[in-house]
Scaffold this motif. Structure first.
Motif, PDB file in Angstrom:
ATOM      1  N   ALA A  81       1.359  -1.145  -0.208  1.00 61.42           N
ATOM      2  CA  ALA A  81      -0.017  -0.121  -0.469  1.00 61.42           C
ATOM      3  C   ALA A  81       1.028   1.169  -0.281  1.00 61.42           C
ATOM      4  CB  ALA A  81      -0.953  -0.254   1.272  1.00 61.42           C
ATOM      5  N   PHE A  86      -0.757  -1.544  -4.574  1.00 59.23           N
ATOM      6  CA  PHE A  86      -1.960  -2.339  -4.197  1.00 59.23           C
ATOM      7  C   PHE A  86      -2.863  -1.421  -4.586  1.00 59.23           C
ATOM      8  CE2 PHE A  86      -5.920  -2.918  -0.959  1.00 59.23           C
ATOM      9  CZ  PHE A  86      -6.090  -3.898  -1.070  1.00 59.23           C
ATOM     10  N   ALA A 404      -3.303  -3.276   4.465  1.00 63.96           N
ATOM     11  CA  ALA A 404      -3.566  -2.198   3.632  1.00 63.96           C
ATOM     12  C   ALA A 404      -4.482  -0.819   3.609  1.00 63.96           C
ATOM     13  CB  ALA A 404      -4.697  -3.238   3.164  1.00 63.96           C
TER      14      ALA A 404
END
Length: 493
Positions: A81, A86, A404
């Motif tokens: 992330a 991501f 995330a």
């Protein structure tokens, strides 16, 4: 397997094994610190200490593996992330669940491996650790004596403290203090000497402790209780005093196996079998004791045929206060049938019987509490083996979406969050396990409590990460309060 799945799996495995190595090293050092009294100052070989650490390693894995999965998942998806990898996956139509597919398979296989360790390897290692710790103090007499602290010498009735050990095999002792115990475990004699020497020949079961330049104090127990109230004692001094002890029980090998087994030393099949046996045995003990109290009290004795009229009269009595009052009056009326001195004897007899029964129940309660605690420990250990395997999967679904969401890699913030979550998981498990052993909560719940609490958190975080939302929706909270104030404001005008 797709290239993306291979990439994600490689990054996760790198973080997993790196975290596992670091955490295992930390826990090993913690173990050395906890067992420093068993290892230090006993003249043990390096091979014995290494063997001790080898045996205790599987037991550490039940703490290290869940924390490793949690930390590795936060590190992996936090890095994805943070580097916008991501976001690129989502732009390509790859959801969070799809990116986690290869890791879900890996963590599921890891859960099966963890269950195998919990069911087979850890019980064997616990048995080895128990034997090794018990036998360390019994290989040679001097290893059982710790400088500057009292040590119980197993196989003897002595408790000894010395200031210093020196010479060949630490056979010479300085400032010896010995407490000798009676058969019931009470210290009845104290011996102090300036120097001492352990003398034993190879292959002999006899140990001689030669004390020099000292004195002793001994309590004298008389058969006459009146004499004991005077606390008689004897004391004396000596130049040389020799104590002979049978050390056949001390002459063991460090690898000698013992037949003692606890709940941690048993696999699933053995736990189920023993828990069922313990439960049936506890029920049998309770029934036997209840029958004994029933017979001693003579309460609820069935009425004979000639007392059938009394049965009818008792059946007519209601359960209100009038019936209770009538029974009390009947009891007093019956007591008046006897002479005053007989009434006193009857009341004293009833009081003594009641007191004895209450004391018997109180004593039996402690025994039953121990019996049921052992049963609860077996049930908790049985379910902890399954909960441990499932906890790796649950903590993965906590760590991956959390990484995330926080969008931070490295060993800074992810390490702090992982430790906080794991400590929460661990302490909940410890408190629940202790409560279950004492019978305060169901033992099944005690084994699953920490996993059941982390499961809703994993579901919540997975939904938040899938919807690409933050950990806490502050905007929604602000809008909620705005709507409340908007409803209040028109009413105030």
């Amino acid at each position: 397997m797709r290239i993306l799945d291979q990439y994600i799996l490689k990054r996760f495995l790198y973080n997993f094994f790196s975290s596992f190595g670091i955490l295992m090293l930390i826990f090993i050092f913690q173990t050395i610190w906890l067992f420093i009294d068993d290892l230090a100052g006993r003249g043990l070989d390096i091979s014995i200490i290494a063997k001790f650490l080898l045996y205790i390693t599987p037991s550490l894995m039940e703490k290290v593996l869940p924390l490793t999965v949690l930390l590795a998942s936060i590190l992996t998806f936090g890095t994805f992330a943070e580097n916008y990898e991501f976001a690129a996956m989502k732009a390509s139509g790859i959801s969070l669940q799809r990116s986690m597919l290869s890791l879900i398979i890996f963590v599921s296989l890891l859960g099966i491996l963890v269950f195998y360790f919990a069911n087979s390897v850890i019980p064997a290692s616990e048995q080895k650790i128990y034997n090794l710790r018990k036998n360390i103090g019994q290989v040679k007499p001097s290893t059982a004596i710790i400088e500057g602290a009292f040590s119980d010498l197993e196989g003897t009735n002595m408790n000894m403290k010395v200031d210093r050990k020196y010479g060949d095999n630490d056979r010479f002792l300085d400032n010896v203090v010995i407490h000798e115990k009676s058969a019931n475990g009470v210290n009845y004699r104290v011996i102090k000497a300036k120097t001492g020497e352990l003398v034993s020949s190879e292959g002999s079961d006899l140990l001689q402790l030669v004390l020099r330049d000292g004195h002793y104090y001994m309590e004298i127990i008389s058969r006459n209780s009146l004499e004991n109230r005077k606390h008689p004692f004897a004391k004396g001094t000596f130049e040389t005093y020799t104590i002979n002890q049978d050390i056949s029980k001390l002459d063991v090998n460090l690898e000698e196996e013992r037949s003692i087994t606890t709940d941690k030393m048993k696999n699933v099949v053995r736990l189920i079998k023993d828990a069922d046996s313990i439960k049936n045995n506890n029920i049998s003990v309770v029934r036997t004791f209840s029958k004994s109290v029933y017979n001693r009290m003579g309460a609820f004795t069935p009425l004979s045929v000639k007392d059938s009229i009394d049965k009818v009269e008792r059946a007519k009595l209601s359960k209100d206060s009038i019936a209770i009052k009538k029974k009390i009056i009947d009891t007093i009326r019956i007591m008046k049938l006897f002479e005053p001195w007989q009434q006193s004897q009857i009341l004293n007899s009833a009081q003594n019987t009641t007191t004895n029964v209450i004391a018997s129940i109180a004593g039996k309660k402690d025994e039953l509490d121990k019996r049921y605690k052992i049963y609860n420990m077996h049930i908790v250990s049985l379910h902890k083996k399954f909960a441990l395997a499932l906890s790796c999967i649950i903590l993965f679904f906590v760590g991956a979406p959390l990484g995330a969401i926080i969008r931070k890699g490295g060993l800074g913030l992810p390490m702090v969050i992982a430790i906080v979550l794991f400590l929460t998981y661990y302490f909940i498990g410890v408190f629940a396990e202790n409560s279950a052993k004492e019978g305060n909560i169901n033992p099944i719940l005690g084994g699953w409590a920490s996993s059941l609490i982390m499961l809703p958190l994993g579901i919540f975080l997975t939904k938040r990460a899938t919807a690409d939302k933050g950990l806490v929706d502050f905007g929604g909270i602000i809008d909620f309060f705005k709507r409340i104030f908007a409803k209040i404001r028109p009413s105030t005008k």
